[in-house]
Design a protein around this motif. Structure first.
Motif, PDB file in Angstrom:
ATOM      1  N   ILE A 101      12.740   4.169  -1.237  1.00 54.76           N
ATOM      2  CA  ILE A 101      11.474   3.752  -1.869  1.00 54.76           C
ATOM      3  C   ILE A 101      11.684   3.539  -3.370  1.00 54.76           C
ATOM      4  O   ILE A 101      11.244   2.528  -3.939  1.00 54.76           O
ATOM      5  N   TYR A 130      10.952  -0.035  -5.469  1.00 51.09           N
ATOM      6  CA  TYR A 130       9.859  -0.197  -6.446  1.00 51.09           C
ATOM      7  C   TYR A 130      10.271   0.101  -7.884  1.00 51.09           C
ATOM      8  O   TYR A 130       9.552  -0.225  -8.811  1.00 51.09           O
ATOM      9  N   VAL A 169       0.823  -1.219   0.000  1.00 50.08           N
ATOM     10  CA  VAL A 169       0.000   0.000   0.000  1.00 50.08           C
ATOM     11  C   VAL A 169       0.857   1.269   0.000  1.00 50.08           C
ATOM     12  O   VAL A 169       0.366   2.357   0.294  1.00 50.08           O
ATOM     13  N   GLN A 170       2.145   1.132  -0.360  1.00 46.30           N
ATOM     14  CA  GLN A 170       3.004   2.314  -0.446  1.00 46.30           C
ATOM     15  C   GLN A 170       2.437   3.283  -1.490  1.00 46.30           C
ATOM     16  O   GLN A 170       2.052   2.869  -2.572  1.00 46.30           O
ATOM     17  N   THR A 171       2.364   4.565  -1.139  1.00 47.95           N
ATOM     18  CA  THR A 171       1.932   5.588  -2.096  1.00 47.95           C
ATOM     19  C   THR A 171       2.984   6.701  -2.112  1.00 47.95           C
ATOM     20  O   THR A 171       3.990   6.625  -1.400  1.00 47.95           O
ATOM     21  N   GLY A 172       2.736   7.736  -2.892  1.00 50.24           N
ATOM     22  CA  GLY A 172       3.609   8.906  -2.881  1.00 50.24           C
ATOM     23  C   GLY A 172       4.464   9.028  -4.118  1.00 50.24           C
ATOM     24  O   GLY A 172       4.540   8.111  -4.933  1.00 50.24           O
ATOM     25  N   PRO A 173       5.132  10.190  -4.260  1.00 49.75           N
ATOM     26  CA  PRO A 173       5.909  10.451  -5.479  1.00 49.75           C
ATOM     27  C   PRO A 173       7.007   9.413  -5.724  1.00 49.75           C
ATOM     28  O   PRO A 173       7.191   8.985  -6.882  1.00 49.75           O
ATOM     29  N   THR A 213       8.022  15.762  -8.949  1.00 47.08           N
ATOM     30  CA  THR A 213       7.482  16.153  -7.637  1.00 47.08           C
ATOM     31  C   THR A 213       8.561  16.068  -6.566  1.00 47.08           C
ATOM     32  O   THR A 213       8.671  16.946  -5.699  1.00 47.08           O
ATOM     33  N   LEU A 241      15.170   8.554   2.281  1.00 42.58           N
ATOM     34  CA  LEU A 241      13.915   7.795   2.297  1.00 42.58           C
ATOM     35  C   LEU A 241      13.328   7.693   0.889  1.00 42.58           C
ATOM     36  O   LEU A 241      12.857   6.624   0.488  1.00 42.58           O
ATOM     37  N   SER A 242      13.399   8.796   0.128  1.00 45.26           N
ATOM     38  CA  SER A 242      12.891   8.730  -1.254  1.00 45.26           C
ATOM     39  C   SER A 242      13.706   7.734  -2.083  1.00 45.26           C
ATOM     40  O   SER A 242      13.138   6.929  -2.827  1.00 45.26           O
TER      41      SER A 242
END
Lengths: 267, 267
Positions: free
Chosen positions: B254, B258, B216-220, B228, B250-251
């Motif tokens: 992620i 993914y 359920v990971q979301t975000g830019p 973004t 952290l970005s």
């Protein structure tokens, strides 16, 4: 409130909007999506009376509200292809300008609910802050009455404010979820179910909002306990060495905030 | 369950233990702390019938259970100074060995509740996993009956397992709370109350445990939306430039998980 609404889009935001509108006896008159099947699945689940259309030229022109629940990049494209309609156009993005809509339709507004949305997950919106912006009085009144029906918490805002707040949302949602992903990996590596962490995480969140997160920080870095930090780094060396940069940077950040003189010895 | 219990310590863990014992009509016969006033305050708040002592030599010798709710470093010291007693000795640390107690008293156990404790905050323990370890059958039976009374979820474990799980707990509690601290700073800098983020954070946690956080990971960063991310970095440059290393790491983490081919351009 009686209102004719059209939903544009069929992703996670559209799904939660449909769910919440239906919870308040508001069944949109139509849902548009380029891929008809996705829109049909949502209509069947939440509002079987809603028409499904896959061409913008075929959406009803006489609705009171048009909710654009689209990705940031799709909003300008869809706005430019919209037929001429009555009612209020609203988009749900934090970071796309109001002008992206008013360029085509003056009675427009931003309707940005600060929450996290995924497909196949319906989020209850009651109490969710709704950041809005509009230059049209008619749009303002329509939006506020819709917000009241949905029991969200309306807050007027500028694009600049929404964009800055969006960064805070990334820290508290996307990054928090990523840390839970890392924790779940470590638990599963030891054969432990992730849900053992649920009481701990729920108490962490409850406490952070009941007090203030800075004042309830706990853990080895908060205590300046460099011995435990060093032992954790050795555990990670065995369990998941690629997590060490995250562990180090977060520990250093806590050490810096609470013990300005301390730092990790290997820095 | 009728039981004579002595609490040793008066910090956050002792406070939540007293609160939960009292909720189940178990009032300890004594609470020991080096600083008498702290123990007295806890007794007054949760169990006015409990004796307060500030010398280990004066604790009751005939209790059924002695709960050491102490910091990791204090446990060996206090154990070495304990008088000879009956009953079961238990400590509540994830990372201190069972031998630290059995060296002095064979009927001993680990009684580690996986949650987060602070002074002046009483945590309800129902459903909290209780990691236990013992080599004594009497201690085992006593501990399990106490766990049943408190409605915690007992799970047998080794020191090695508890130490590894403690790393997962740091990620999901201490680090999560630190990210909320950063988010609250960003909100307050824009004049927005932190609690506007509450529905977002609660939904993030609910979703992570209802599904799995990785799914359920979301975000830019999840979307690979580098535009973004770059805009967020510019916002942070104005709002809190010292948050950028955390944002970037952290970005990147992620993105790596993914989108194995993507990375931040400035790395």
């Amino acid at each position: 409130m009686w209102s004719k609404i059209v939903i544009i889009g069929a992703g996670g935001v559209a799904e939660s909007l449909l769910y919440n509108l239906a919870r308040h006896q508001l069944h949109p008159i139509a849902i548009y999506n380029r891929t008809r099947d996705k829109a049909l699945a949502l209509a069947n689940r939440y509002s079987p009376s809603t028409d499904v259309v896959d061409q913008l030229a075929k959406i009803p022109l006489d609705a009171d509200g048009y909710l654009f629940a689209l990705s940031d990049s799709a909003i300008p494209e869809v706005a430019s292809m919209m037929p001429s309609t009555g009612g209020t156009w609203m988009h749900t993005s934090a970071t796309v300008s109001l002008e992206t809509l008013t360029h085509y339709h003056s009675q427009s507004a931003i309707f940005y609910p600060l929450n996290t949305f995924s497909s196949h997950i319906a989020v209850k919106l009651e109490g969710t802050p709704l950041f809005y912006e509009t230059k049209s009085d008619d749009a303002l009144c329509y939006l506020l009455s819709l917000a009241k029906t949905l029991a969200v918490r309306p807050i007027t805002s500028t694009l600049e404010l929404r964009r800055k707040m969006h960064v805070a949302a990334v820290f508290s949602c996307n990054f928090v979820n990523h840390l839970l992903t890392k924790a779940s990996f470590l638990m599963e590596k030891e054969g432990l179910p992730f849900d053992l962490l649920m009481p701990l995480v729920e108490e962490t969140i409850r406490k952070a909002f009941a007090e203030a997160p800075a004042s309830v920080q706990t853990g080895p870095a908060r205590r300046g306990d460099l011995i435990t930090i060093e032992r954790h780094r050795k555990e990670l060396q065995e369990m998941a060495p690629d997590f060490i940069p995250l562990y180090d940077l977060l520990s250093s950040s806590i050490l810096k905030q609470y013990h300005s003189s301390s730092s990790l010895s290997h820095e």
